[in-house]
Write a protein that holds these residues in place. Structure first.
Motif, PDB file in Angstrom:
ATOM      1  N   ALA A 163      41.769  20.632  43.456  1.00  0.00           N
ATOM      2  CA  ALA A 163      42.666  19.488  43.596  1.00  0.00           C
ATOM      3  C   ALA A 163      43.332  19.454  44.977  1.00  0.00           C
ATOM      4  O   ALA A 163      43.426  18.389  45.601  1.00  0.00           O
ATOM      5  CB  ALA A 163      43.723  19.508  42.495  1.00  0.00           C
ATOM      6  N   ARG A 164      43.785  20.588  45.456  1.00  0.00           N
ATOM      7  CA  ARG A 164      44.489  20.583  46.746  1.00  0.00           C
ATOM      8  C   ARG A 164      43.566  20.153  47.881  1.00  0.00           C
ATOM      9  O   ARG A 164      44.014  19.550  48.863  1.00  0.00           O
ATOM     10  CB  ARG A 164      45.049  21.978  47.030  1.00  0.00           C
ATOM     11  CG  ARG A 164      46.139  22.411  46.056  1.00  0.00           C
ATOM     12  CD  ARG A 164      46.809  23.700  46.526  1.00  0.00           C
ATOM     13  NE  ARG A 164      47.776  24.190  45.550  1.00  0.00           N
ATOM     14  CZ  ARG A 164      47.499  25.097  44.613  1.00  0.00           C
ATOM     15  NH1 ARG A 164      46.265  25.618  44.545  1.00  0.00           N
ATOM     16  NH2 ARG A 164      48.424  25.488  43.766  1.00  0.00           N
ATOM     17  N   ARG A 165      42.302  20.438  47.742  1.00  0.00           N
ATOM     18  CA  ARG A 165      41.341  20.116  48.804  1.00  0.00           C
ATOM     19  C   ARG A 165      41.198  18.613  49.017  1.00  0.00           C
ATOM     20  O   ARG A 165      40.941  18.154  50.130  1.00  0.00           O
ATOM     21  CB  ARG A 165      39.990  20.726  48.442  1.00  0.00           C
ATOM     22  CG  ARG A 165      38.911  20.582  49.495  1.00  0.00           C
ATOM     23  CD  ARG A 165      37.565  21.031  48.954  1.00  0.00           C
ATOM     24  NE  ARG A 165      37.683  22.191  48.071  1.00  0.00           N
ATOM     25  CZ  ARG A 165      36.744  22.578  47.226  1.00  0.00           C
ATOM     26  NH1 ARG A 165      35.616  21.897  47.124  1.00  0.00           N
ATOM     27  NH2 ARG A 165      36.917  23.639  46.469  1.00  0.00           N
ATOM     28  N   TYR A 166      41.366  17.830  47.936  1.00  0.00           N
ATOM     29  CA  TYR A 166      41.065  16.409  48.020  1.00  0.00           C
ATOM     30  C   TYR A 166      42.301  15.508  47.996  1.00  0.00           C
ATOM     31  O   TYR A 166      42.156  14.283  48.118  1.00  0.00           O
ATOM     32  CB  TYR A 166      40.136  16.020  46.862  1.00  0.00           C
ATOM     33  CG  TYR A 166      38.801  16.725  46.902  1.00  0.00           C
ATOM     34  CD1 TYR A 166      38.008  16.697  48.038  1.00  0.00           C
ATOM     35  CD2 TYR A 166      38.344  17.450  45.803  1.00  0.00           C
ATOM     36  CE1 TYR A 166      36.786  17.355  48.076  1.00  0.00           C
ATOM     37  CE2 TYR A 166      37.120  18.108  45.836  1.00  0.00           C
ATOM     38  CZ  TYR A 166      36.348  18.057  46.969  1.00  0.00           C
ATOM     39  OH  TYR A 166      35.140  18.704  47.009  1.00  0.00           O
ATOM     40  N   LEU A 167      43.489  16.066  47.836  1.00  0.00           N
ATOM     41  CA  LEU A 167      44.691  15.239  47.813  1.00  0.00           C
ATOM     42  C   LEU A 167      44.831  14.458  49.117  1.00  0.00           C
ATOM     43  O   LEU A 167      44.584  14.973  50.207  1.00  0.00           O
ATOM     44  CB  LEU A 167      45.929  16.109  47.600  1.00  0.00           C
ATOM     45  CG  LEU A 167      46.047  16.806  46.241  1.00  0.00           C
ATOM     46  CD1 LEU A 167      47.311  17.656  46.181  1.00  0.00           C
ATOM     47  CD2 LEU A 167      46.023  15.797  45.105  1.00  0.00           C
ATOM     48  N   GLY A 168      45.206  13.188  48.984  1.00  0.00           N
ATOM     49  CA  GLY A 168      45.405  12.337  50.151  1.00  0.00           C
ATOM     50  C   GLY A 168      44.155  11.661  50.654  1.00  0.00           C
ATOM     51  O   GLY A 168      44.228  10.839  51.575  1.00  0.00           O
ATOM     52  N   ARG A 169      43.016  11.957  50.049  1.00  0.00           N
ATOM     53  CA  ARG A 169      41.770  11.326  50.456  1.00  0.00           C
ATOM     54  C   ARG A 169      41.419  10.179  49.520  1.00  0.00           C
ATOM     55  O   ARG A 169      41.883  10.113  48.374  1.00  0.00           O
ATOM     56  CB  ARG A 169      40.642  12.358  50.480  1.00  0.00           C
ATOM     57  CG  ARG A 169      40.880  13.486  51.478  1.00  0.00           C
ATOM     58  CD  ARG A 169      39.773  14.510  51.439  1.00  0.00           C
ATOM     59  NE  ARG A 169      38.482  13.957  51.787  1.00  0.00           N
ATOM     60  CZ  ARG A 169      37.354  14.656  51.833  1.00  0.00           C
ATOM     61  NH1 ARG A 169      37.367  15.949  51.535  1.00  0.00           N
ATOM     62  NH2 ARG A 169      36.212  14.097  52.166  1.00  0.00           N
ATOM     63  N   SER A 170      40.589   9.285  49.985  1.00  0.00           N
ATOM     64  CA  SER A 170      40.148   8.180  49.150  1.00  0.00           C
ATOM     65  C   SER A 170      39.331   8.693  47.981  1.00  0.00           C
ATOM     66  O   SER A 170      38.529   9.633  48.112  1.00  0.00           O
ATOM     67  CB  SER A 170      39.295   7.202  49.973  1.00  0.00           C
ATOM     68  OG  SER A 170      38.605   6.297  49.125  1.00  0.00           O
TER      69      SER A 170
END
Length: 382
Positions: free
Chosen positions: A73-80
């Motif tokens: 989850a932390r890897r993709y937060l803030g991405r589309s």
């Protein structure tokens, strides 16, 4: 196969893009209308609709379970949502939806399945009555003929997938075709002591899966069965333990051969010959190649594992754009034991086809055959 690209949803017009851009908004609206949710829940659903179509991936709330940190989850937060692996974004969307309606609580909506009205409607549909009545016609056939009919019932039952019908209406009436058929290889692996079935959808698909297990147990093709379901609602129609109970009750309330099968299944569940399990990794946004050791041990203890449905297939072989002629045996070589896949095609990933079959499909349909639910496969790796 590291050279096969992971499927994303960033290409307009692609199947994956359509799921995120059209199917997910339709699902949010359907869930919003299915319950008298309070203003806070409705605002949360509206916010998810905006986020999923126009915004970026946001953290889960305080009710988030500990698994999602390990699942990236932390890897993709803030991405589309459209720019991360399709399997991951789909799974995270459903986890967010459950949070929005208060499924994980605390509160009065804790544990209330937001997809339950749709699942129950499937069980009560006239088509279900017709399919159950057809069981009576099987009773006069040989055991081998019954086995083959029930296998194909389980295979094609996946066309009742509720999520699929949100985006491909009418597909269940189209002409169907098997693009790979290792069913004879499957029969050679039986009988076994323990068969494991990794279930996919509830309702009209789960019933033929249960009938298939009942047949294996009744005719000595398996002594016991492990039934892997989801630990919580997932992908609108994926089966949970509650859905198993609903399906067996639906059978016992029927007539004739269906009722008899329902009684046998109820007894098998009660005495442990069918063991229902719900591992947290069943809802992970990752391929089964990344499964934890305790789940690997469960699969290794079975003599044969059967993966049902499109999502489980994507996770079994990896959600990548393989050349269709890529070996099914090679992509499943990591799996700890004999494995079979029963799948109706409703997404882009596919392996194990011969070159002539692929060429004929492309010539006839372009790439639509991959996703329109009119083709299926039975693949086996001993």
């Amino acid at each position: 196969m590291p050279d096969a690209p992971v499927i994303l949803a960033d290409e307009p017009g692609s199947f994956a893009h359509g799921v995120l851009a059209a199917r997910h908004p339709a699902l949010i609206r359907a869930v919003r209308d299915a319950f008298p949710y309070d203003p806070g829940q409705r605002r949360a659903l509206d916010a998810l609709l905006t986020s999923a179509t126009e915004g970026v991936i946001e953290p889960l709330g305080t009710d988030a379970d500990e698994h999602w940190a390990a699942w990236g989850a932390r890897r993709y937060l803030g991405r589309s949502w459209f720019e991360v692996p399709f399997l991951w974004s789909e799974s995270y969307f459903y986890r967010h939806l459950l949070q929005a309606v208060g499924y994980f609580g605390p509160g009065p909506w804790q544990g209330i399945d937001p997809f339950r009205p749709f699942k129950l409607a499937e069980l009560d549909a006239p088509e279900t009555d017709e399919e159950l009545a057809a069981l009576d016609r099987l009773t006069g056939q040989s055991e081998q003929e019954q086995a083959r009919a029930l296998l194909h019932g389980s295979l094609w039952g996946n066309r009742a997938d509720l999520g699929f019908r949100l985006s491909v209406p009418g597909a269940t009436t189209a002409v169907s075709q098997l693009v790979a058929d290792d069913s004879e290889a499957l029969w050679t692996l039986l009988p076994v002591d323990t068969v494991c079935l990794v279930a996919d959808n509830a309702g009209r698909e789960l019933i033929p899966d249960l009938l298939f297990l009942d047949h294996l147990l009744c005719h000595g093709r398996a002594r016991r069965a492990l039934l892997q379901v989801k630990p919580y609602p997932y992908y609108i129609s994926d089966a949970t333990t509650a859905d198993v109970v609903d399906a067996v009750r639906r059978l016992t309330a029927a007539k004739g051969a269906a009722a008899d099968a329902g009684e046998r299944l109820w007894a098998a569940l009660a005495d442990g010959r069918i063991d229902v399990r719900a591992h947290p990794f069943s809802c992970a946004p990752l391929p089964y190649a990344d499964m934890p050791e305790d789940l690997r041990a469960q699969f290794a203890a079975a003599d044969l594992t059967v993966f049902k449905g499109d999502l489980n297939y994507r996770r079994l072989v990896g959600d990548r754009l393989y050349p269709p002629t890529t070996s099914f045996a090679e992509t499943t070589a990591y799996f700890p034991g004999p494995v079979a896949a029963l799948r109706t095609l409703k997404s882009d990933v596919i392996v194990g086809l011969d070159a002539a079959t692929e060429a004929a499909l492309v010539a006839a349909e372009g790439q639509r055959w991959r996703t329109n639910g009119t083709h299926a496969l039975v693949q086996v790796r001993p």
